[in-house]
Design a protein around this motif. Structure first.
Motif, PDB file in Angstrom:
ATOM      1  N   LEU A  99       0.810  -1.217   0.000  1.00  0.00           N
ATOM      2  CA  LEU A  99       0.000   0.000   0.000  1.00  0.00           C
ATOM      3  C   LEU A  99       0.843   1.267   0.000  1.00  0.00           C
ATOM      4  CD1 LEU A  99      -2.961  -0.810   2.428  1.00  0.00           C
ATOM      5  CD2 LEU A  99      -3.013  -0.605  -0.057  1.00  0.00           C
ATOM      6  N   ILE A 100       2.057   1.204   0.509  1.00  0.00           N
ATOM      7  CA  ILE A 100       2.879   2.411   0.589  1.00  0.00           C
ATOM      8  C   ILE A 100       3.648   2.657  -0.708  1.00  0.00           C
ATOM      9  CG2 ILE A 100       3.147   2.089   3.072  1.00  0.00           C
ATOM     10  CD1 ILE A 100       6.009   1.204   2.578  1.00  0.00           C
ATOM     11  N   MET A 101       3.518   1.745  -1.672  1.00  0.00           N
ATOM     12  CA  MET A 101       4.232   1.882  -2.946  1.00  0.00           C
ATOM     13  C   MET A 101       3.362   2.632  -3.949  1.00  0.00           C
ATOM     14  SD  MET A 101       5.877  -1.934  -3.270  1.00  0.00           S
ATOM     15  CE  MET A 101       6.785  -1.501  -4.756  1.00  0.00           C
ATOM     16  N   ALA A 102       3.964   3.588  -4.644  1.00  0.00           N
ATOM     17  CA  ALA A 102       3.256   4.312  -5.694  1.00  0.00           C
ATOM     18  C   ALA A 102       2.920   3.369  -6.838  1.00  0.00           C
ATOM     19  CB  ALA A 102       4.107   5.473  -6.198  1.00  0.00           C
ATOM     20  N   PRO A 103       1.770   3.580  -7.500  1.00  0.00           N
ATOM     21  CA  PRO A 103       1.380   2.673  -8.597  1.00  0.00           C
ATOM     22  C   PRO A 103       2.431   2.544  -9.686  1.00  0.00           C
ATOM     23  CG  PRO A 103      -0.468   4.048  -7.965  1.00  0.00           C
ATOM     24  CD  PRO A 103       0.714   4.545  -7.190  1.00  0.00           C
ATOM     25  N   ILE A 104       3.097   3.640 -10.025  1.00  0.00           N
ATOM     26  CA  ILE A 104       4.093   3.568 -11.091  1.00  0.00           C
ATOM     27  C   ILE A 104       5.293   2.723 -10.669  1.00  0.00           C
ATOM     28  CG2 ILE A 104       5.414   5.641 -10.445  1.00  0.00           C
ATOM     29  CD1 ILE A 104       5.428   6.301 -13.488  1.00  0.00           C
ATOM     30  N   ILE A 105       5.606   2.725  -9.366  1.00  0.00           N
ATOM     31  CA  ILE A 105       6.679   1.878  -8.851  1.00  0.00           C
ATOM     32  C   ILE A 105       6.260   0.413  -8.905  1.00  0.00           C
ATOM     33  CG2 ILE A 105       8.141   1.366  -6.870  1.00  0.00           C
ATOM     34  CD1 ILE A 105       8.726   4.025  -8.220  1.00  0.00           C
ATOM     35  N   VAL A 106       5.005   0.157  -8.565  1.00  0.00           N
ATOM     36  CA  VAL A 106       4.489  -1.215  -8.641  1.00  0.00           C
ATOM     37  C   VAL A 106       4.599  -1.744 -10.060  1.00  0.00           C
ATOM     38  CG1 VAL A 106       2.419  -2.638  -8.411  1.00  0.00           C
ATOM     39  CG2 VAL A 106       2.933  -0.920  -6.683  1.00  0.00           C
ATOM     40  N   GLY A 107       4.194  -0.925 -11.039  1.00  0.00           N
ATOM     41  CA  GLY A 107       4.299  -1.340 -12.434  1.00  0.00           C
ATOM     42  C   GLY A 107       5.735  -1.611 -12.849  1.00  0.00           C
ATOM     43  N   SER A 108       6.660  -0.773 -12.370  1.00  0.00           N
ATOM     44  CA  SER A 108       8.074  -0.956 -12.712  1.00  0.00           C
ATOM     45  C   SER A 108       8.626  -2.248 -12.121  1.00  0.00           C
ATOM     46  CB  SER A 108       8.893   0.243 -12.213  1.00  0.00           C
ATOM     47  OG  SER A 108       8.431   1.445 -12.770  1.00  0.00           O
ATOM     48  N   VAL A 109       8.272  -2.523 -10.860  1.00  0.00           N
ATOM     49  CA  VAL A 109       8.754  -3.742 -10.201  1.00  0.00           C
ATOM     50  C   VAL A 109       8.230  -4.985 -10.915  1.00  0.00           C
ATOM     51  CG1 VAL A 109       8.631  -5.099  -8.078  1.00  0.00           C
ATOM     52  CG2 VAL A 109       9.054  -2.635  -7.953  1.00  0.00           C
ATOM     53  N   TRP A 110       6.946  -4.974 -11.239  1.00  0.00           N
ATOM     54  CA  TRP A 110       6.370  -6.136 -11.921  1.00  0.00           C
ATOM     55  C   TRP A 110       6.899  -6.262 -13.352  1.00  0.00           C
ATOM     56  CZ3 TRP A 110       2.855 -10.073 -10.625  1.00  0.00           C
ATOM     57  CH2 TRP A 110       2.509 -10.092  -9.268  1.00  0.00           C
ATOM     58  N   LYS A 111       7.279  -5.150 -13.960  1.00  0.00           N
ATOM     59  CA  LYS A 111       7.896  -5.212 -15.287  1.00  0.00           C
ATOM     60  C   LYS A 111       9.222  -5.962 -15.207  1.00  0.00           C
ATOM     61  CE  LYS A 111       8.514  -3.934 -19.636  1.00  0.00           C
ATOM     62  NZ  LYS A 111       7.642  -4.389 -20.732  1.00  0.00           N
ATOM     63  N   LEU A 112       9.999  -5.657 -14.174  1.00  0.00           N
ATOM     64  CA  LEU A 112      11.269  -6.362 -13.993  1.00  0.00           C
ATOM     65  C   LEU A 112      11.053  -7.841 -13.692  1.00  0.00           C
ATOM     66  CD1 LEU A 112      13.248  -3.723 -11.876  1.00  0.00           C
ATOM     67  CD2 LEU A 112      13.639  -4.339 -14.271  1.00  0.00           C
ATOM     68  N   MET A 113      10.031  -8.136 -12.874  1.00  0.00           N
ATOM     69  CA  MET A 113       9.798  -9.527 -12.477  1.00  0.00           C
ATOM     70  C   MET A 113       9.244 -10.384 -13.605  1.00  0.00           C
ATOM     71  SD  MET A 113       8.459  -9.520  -8.539  1.00  0.00           S
ATOM     72  CE  MET A 113       6.847  -8.843  -8.944  1.00  0.00           C
ATOM     73  N   THR A 114       8.632  -9.760 -14.631  1.00  0.00           N
ATOM     74  CA  THR A 114       7.994 -10.536 -15.698  1.00  0.00           C
ATOM     75  C   THR A 114       8.734 -10.455 -17.037  1.00  0.00           C
ATOM     76  OG1 THR A 114       6.543  -8.629 -16.155  1.00  0.00           O
ATOM     77  CG2 THR A 114       5.686 -10.350 -14.689  1.00  0.00           C
ATOM     78  N   THR A 115       9.839  -9.725 -17.094  1.00  0.00           N
ATOM     79  CA  THR A 115      10.633  -9.687 -18.335  1.00  0.00           C
ATOM     80  C   THR A 115      11.282 -11.055 -18.563  1.00  0.00           C
ATOM     81  OG1 THR A 115      11.078  -7.326 -18.032  1.00  0.00           O
ATOM     82  CG2 THR A 115      12.538  -8.545 -19.516  1.00  0.00           C
ATOM     83  N   PRO A 116      11.070 -11.679 -19.716  1.00  0.00           N
ATOM     84  CA  PRO A 116      11.550 -13.061 -19.920  1.00  0.00           C
ATOM     85  C   PRO A 116      13.038 -13.263 -19.663  1.00  0.00           C
ATOM     86  CG  PRO A 116      10.053 -12.408 -21.683  1.00  0.00           C
ATOM     87  CD  PRO A 116      10.295 -11.178 -20.863  1.00  0.00           C
ATOM     88  N   SER A 117      13.872 -12.336 -20.041  1.00  0.00           N
ATOM     89  CA  SER A 117      15.322 -12.545 -19.934  1.00  0.00           C
ATOM     90  C   SER A 117      15.854 -12.415 -18.511  1.00  0.00           C
ATOM     91  CB  SER A 117      16.064 -11.561 -20.841  1.00  0.00           C
ATOM     92  OG  SER A 117      15.723 -10.220 -20.499  1.00  0.00           O
ATOM     93  N   ILE A 118      15.204 -11.572 -17.680  1.00  0.00           N
ATOM     94  CA  ILE A 118      15.729 -11.314 -16.334  1.00  0.00           C
ATOM     95  C   ILE A 118      14.709 -11.540 -15.228  1.00  0.00           C
ATOM     96  CG2 ILE A 118      17.423  -9.641 -17.169  1.00  0.00           C
ATOM     97  CD1 ILE A 118      15.516  -7.417 -16.281  1.00  0.00           C
ATOM     98  N   GLY A 119      13.453 -11.720 -15.581  1.00  0.00           N
ATOM     99  CA  GLY A 119      12.395 -11.794 -14.574  1.00  0.00           C
ATOM    100  C   GLY A 119      12.378 -13.099 -13.807  1.00  0.00           C
TER     101      GLY A 119
END
Length: 292
Positions: free
Chosen positions: A110-130
């Protein structure tokens, strides 16, 4: 009379701020929605076109597709958050080892900004590094790429939203459950009612106001989701995750179509009000009639 005057004096700063930062921008958006306007064009003046933008929106396949995708997202995400949030709230009502630590960790999103959440999940779901595609492939042999798979992109956004906002539902329902009187539950147990009957006939009616308020908050947030989706998928692949907020963003900024973008914003606001009113009538109005 004196207390009423004092109340209005105390409310005056809030009302002034609300008028300038809420009412005036809304009226301006409504005004722009009746115009064709591109402020960056060679002729940047507004051209009044009446209800043409509203007529166009009825036949706009991109808008209708965004509306359908958004409705699916709202249904899946909000319902899942309500169910999981209630189960977690019931779990937190009991004592168990590590409760305070788990509760703190559970609330951190809840304390994370939505844009930060999107960035974190982008890193976690990128095929090469996620980490998520890596373990899905290693443990289950599943190849995950949200850049090419529309179902994977949509479900990832739903799961991300559940992860981000379920703690809010949990906290509001904990507050509602804590405030419930114990006498009706004890009486129901004495009368031989099972857990399902107690939930349906006692718990659910008593937490309905808190539940409706929670649904309103999450419904309005879900209908205007932009940040996380933009960071994670950008509305793709194709238009599979082009929610209404993303659709408005693309109409207003890349296309600089301010008139039509304002029209879509007004329609989305109207739909949000209608849905919230229907929820209120269906959930709270019968409850008031029974009391009357």
């Amino acid at each position: 009379m004196q207390s009423n005057k004092l109340g209005w004096i105390l409310l005056a700063p809030t009302l002034v701020i609300l008028f300038f930062f809420g009412v005036l921008p809304f009226l301006y958006v409504v005004f722009v929605s009746f115009h064709q306007w591109n402020p960056f064009a060679a002729s940047p003046e507004m051209i009044f076109n009446g209800a043409e933008n509203f007529r166009r929106i009825v036949f706009d396949e991109a808008f209708l597709n965004s509306l359908g995708v958004t409705v699916m997202f709202v249904v899946f995400a909000v319902l899942s958050e309500l169910v999981i949030g209630y189960l977690l709230a019931q779990a937190f009502m009991k004592e168990f080892p590590g409760k305070s630590i788990f509760r703190t960790i559970h609330t951190l999103p809840l304390i994370m900004a939505p844009i930060i959440v999107g960035s974190v999940w982008k890193l976690m779901t990128t095929p090469s590094i996620g980490i998520i595609p890596h373990y899905l492939d290693e443990w289950f042999g599943i190849s995950m790429n949200i850049g090419t798979s529309a179902p994977a992109a949509f479900m990832t956004i739903v799961i991300m939203d559940i992860w981000h906002w379920t703690p809010l539902v949990t906290l509001t329902l904990i507050a509602a459950l804590v405030s419930l009187p114990r006498d009706p539950f004890e009486q129901a147990q004495i009368d031989g009612a099972n857990k399902g009957q107690i939930f349906w006939h006692i718990t659910l009616p008593m937490i309905t106001p808190a539940l409706v308020a929670t649904i309103f908050i999450r419904l309005m947030d879900a209908l205007r989701t932009v940040d996380e989706v933009w960071m994670l998928t950008g509305g793709g692949p194709g238009s599979s995750t082009r929610f209404l907020g993303v659709h408005i963003f693309k109409e207003v900024f890349p296309k600089t179509n301010y008139g039509y973008g304002s029209t879509i914003s007004v329609i989305v606001l109207y739909l949000t009000i209608v849905v919230c009113w229907l929820l209120y009538v269906s959930m709270l109005a019968p409850r008031k009639n029974r009391k009357g």
